[in-house]
Design a protein around this motif. Sequence first.
Motif, PDB file in Angstrom:
ATOM      1  N   CYS A   1     -48.259  12.754  16.881  1.00  0.00           N
ATOM      2  CA  CYS A   1     -48.573  11.494  16.172  1.00  0.00           C
ATOM      3  C   CYS A   1     -50.071  11.044  16.633  1.00  0.00           C
ATOM      4  O   CYS A   1     -50.767  10.791  15.203  1.00  0.00           O
ATOM      5  N   ALA A   2     -51.023  11.881  16.823  1.00  0.00           N
ATOM      6  CA  ALA A   2     -52.177  11.851  17.867  1.00  0.00           C
ATOM      7  C   ALA A   2     -52.827  12.743  15.875  1.00  0.00           C
ATOM      8  O   ALA A   2     -53.554  11.886  15.308  1.00  0.00           O
ATOM      9  N   ALA A   3     -52.421  13.489  15.710  1.00  0.00           N
ATOM     10  CA  ALA A   3     -52.270  14.986  14.732  1.00  0.00           C
ATOM     11  C   ALA A   3     -52.205  13.276  13.299  1.00  0.00           C
ATOM     12  O   ALA A   3     -53.230  14.107  12.368  1.00  0.00           O
ATOM     13  N   ALA A   4     -51.431  13.144  13.125  1.00  0.00           N
ATOM     14  CA  ALA A   4     -50.840  12.421  12.056  1.00  0.00           C
ATOM     15  C   ALA A   4     -51.742  10.681  11.291  1.00  0.00           C
ATOM     16  O   ALA A   4     -52.201  11.065  10.584  1.00  0.00           O
ATOM     17  N   ARG A   5     -52.305  10.410  12.600  1.00  0.00           N
ATOM     18  CA  ARG A   5     -53.214   9.369  12.586  1.00  0.00           C
ATOM     19  C   ARG A   5     -54.800   9.901  12.706  1.00  0.00           C
ATOM     20  O   ARG A   5     -55.784   8.851  11.718  1.00  0.00           O
ATOM     21  N   SER A   6     -54.658  11.000  12.299  1.00  0.00           N
ATOM     22  CA  SER A   6     -56.515  11.698  12.349  1.00  0.00           C
ATOM     23  C   SER A   6     -56.617  11.962  11.096  1.00  0.00           C
ATOM     24  O   SER A   6     -57.540  12.179  10.425  1.00  0.00           O
ATOM     25  N   ARG A   7     -55.320  12.137  10.228  1.00  0.00           N
ATOM     26  CA  ARG A   7     -55.407  12.866   9.028  1.00  0.00           C
ATOM     27  C   ARG A   7     -55.535  11.331   8.288  1.00  0.00           C
ATOM     28  O   ARG A   7     -55.665  11.496   6.930  1.00  0.00           O
ATOM     29  N   TRP A   8     -54.597  10.381   8.575  1.00  0.00           N
ATOM     30  CA  TRP A   8     -53.905   9.424   7.352  1.00  0.00           C
ATOM     31  C   TRP A   8     -54.119   7.945   7.915  1.00  0.00           C
ATOM     32  O   TRP A   8     -54.412   8.308   9.446  1.00  0.00           O
ATOM     33  N   ALA A   9     -54.584   6.781   6.973  1.00  0.00           N
ATOM     34  CA  ALA A   9     -55.103   5.545   7.321  1.00  0.00           C
ATOM     35  C   ALA A   9     -53.762   4.736   8.384  1.00  0.00           C
ATOM     36  O   ALA A   9     -53.443   4.323   6.906  1.00  0.00           O
ATOM     37  N   LEU A  10     -52.767   5.171   9.430  1.00  0.00           N
ATOM     38  CA  LEU A  10     -51.899   4.350   9.786  1.00  0.00           C
ATOM     39  C   LEU A  10     -52.410   3.512  10.344  1.00  0.00           C
ATOM     40  O   LEU A  10     -53.506   3.173  10.865  1.00  0.00           O
ATOM     41  N   GLU A  11     -51.301   2.712  10.340  1.00  0.00           N
ATOM     42  CA  GLU A  11     -51.438   1.612  11.427  1.00  0.00           C
ATOM     43  C   GLU A  11     -50.592   1.820  12.717  1.00  0.00           C
ATOM     44  O   GLU A  11     -50.849   1.679  13.441  1.00  0.00           O
ATOM     45  N   ARG A  12     -48.937   1.523  12.499  1.00  0.00           N
ATOM     46  CA  ARG A  12     -48.410   2.225  13.636  1.00  0.00           C
ATOM     47  C   ARG A  12     -47.769   3.383  13.440  1.00  0.00           C
ATOM     48  O   ARG A  12     -47.050   3.216  11.932  1.00  0.00           O
TER      49      ARG A  12
END
Lengths: 185, 185
Positions: B76-87
Amino acid sequence: MATAEEAEKKTLVEIVEASCEPLDTARYVAFVRDPACGAIATFEGTTRDTFEGRSVVELRYEAYTPMARRRLGEVCAAARSRWALERLAAAHRLGRVGVGEASVFVAASSVHRVDALAACEFVIDEIKASVPIWKKEVYDNGEMWKENREFLDRHLSPATTTTTERTTKGGCCAHKEKISDERST
Amino acid sequence: MATAEEAEKKTLVEIVEASCEPLDTARYVAFVRDPACGAIATFEGTTRDTFEGRSVVELRYEAYTPMARRRLGEVCAAARSRWALERLAAAHRLGRVGVGEASVFVAASSVHRVDALAACEFVIDEIKASVPIWKKEVYDNGEMWKENREFLDRHLSPATTTTTERTTKGGCCAHKEKISDERST
């Protein structure tokens, strides 16, 4: 490959007329759930509370329903022709859609996840680019028909319109009459 | 960009211990819903009723929960670092999962749809390839630990193992001890 009749039974296409009811997203997910499938992908488009720094109160969607439904059905058929889908549901709500609520929902199921994921993205992209539904943004200090750049990119290519035409006819609602069957699927 | 603390509050990671309860997918969707977002993408992995022509009764998942939860959090942290996610929410159920039920669920929200869609696909791909959860398929005439080819591809590259090793250690459960922190995110 499913027959056309089988595919139709396993595809749900809805343009939901204006009302205060939210889209029943659970119903669409239930529709695509299938014991033969290992994957369900969904996309939900919701009203967000700001646009370019302005506070959005609600969105309002308008469409000529039979035309929008027909085009949405064509988009679903195109998705089926490209990926191995079991079941597919696509719905768009019309009328007022408050902040946080869903205006559009796509659900796809497949044996392997790659098909459901790819088809879900394809269908929402195609809805934005080719289904004739117009959006008005209602702010706390005014309202504006919203340009759908993806739709304009598809339907007003440089080959058929001049820069002047695009500038003067830039709003979504200005192009209602331009929707016709020449679209590619 | 959200601070690490903000990102943690807006990320839900769950390894759900064996029980008869289905995954509460509606709760994960509710968790990612946010008035600042225009998009919610989800992926649900379900037990399908056949595998290579054999009739599947249920799947059984096993994991060392703290390790699986930690790796899921890293994904999940890797996904956040790649895309502009809110939740972002990601959950995996352990124990018996009947046909048609969800074993894994991912939900992501973002301002623009491209981020939620891409992150959702990334997270499920990474779960399959790197979260140490083992799957047994229970057929109507037997049962078998299921090879997860994606996991093996990631963790048994030709540079570190021979063909013989891969053949003799091909089952998922045979590689439990091979999971460690050297994985890349």
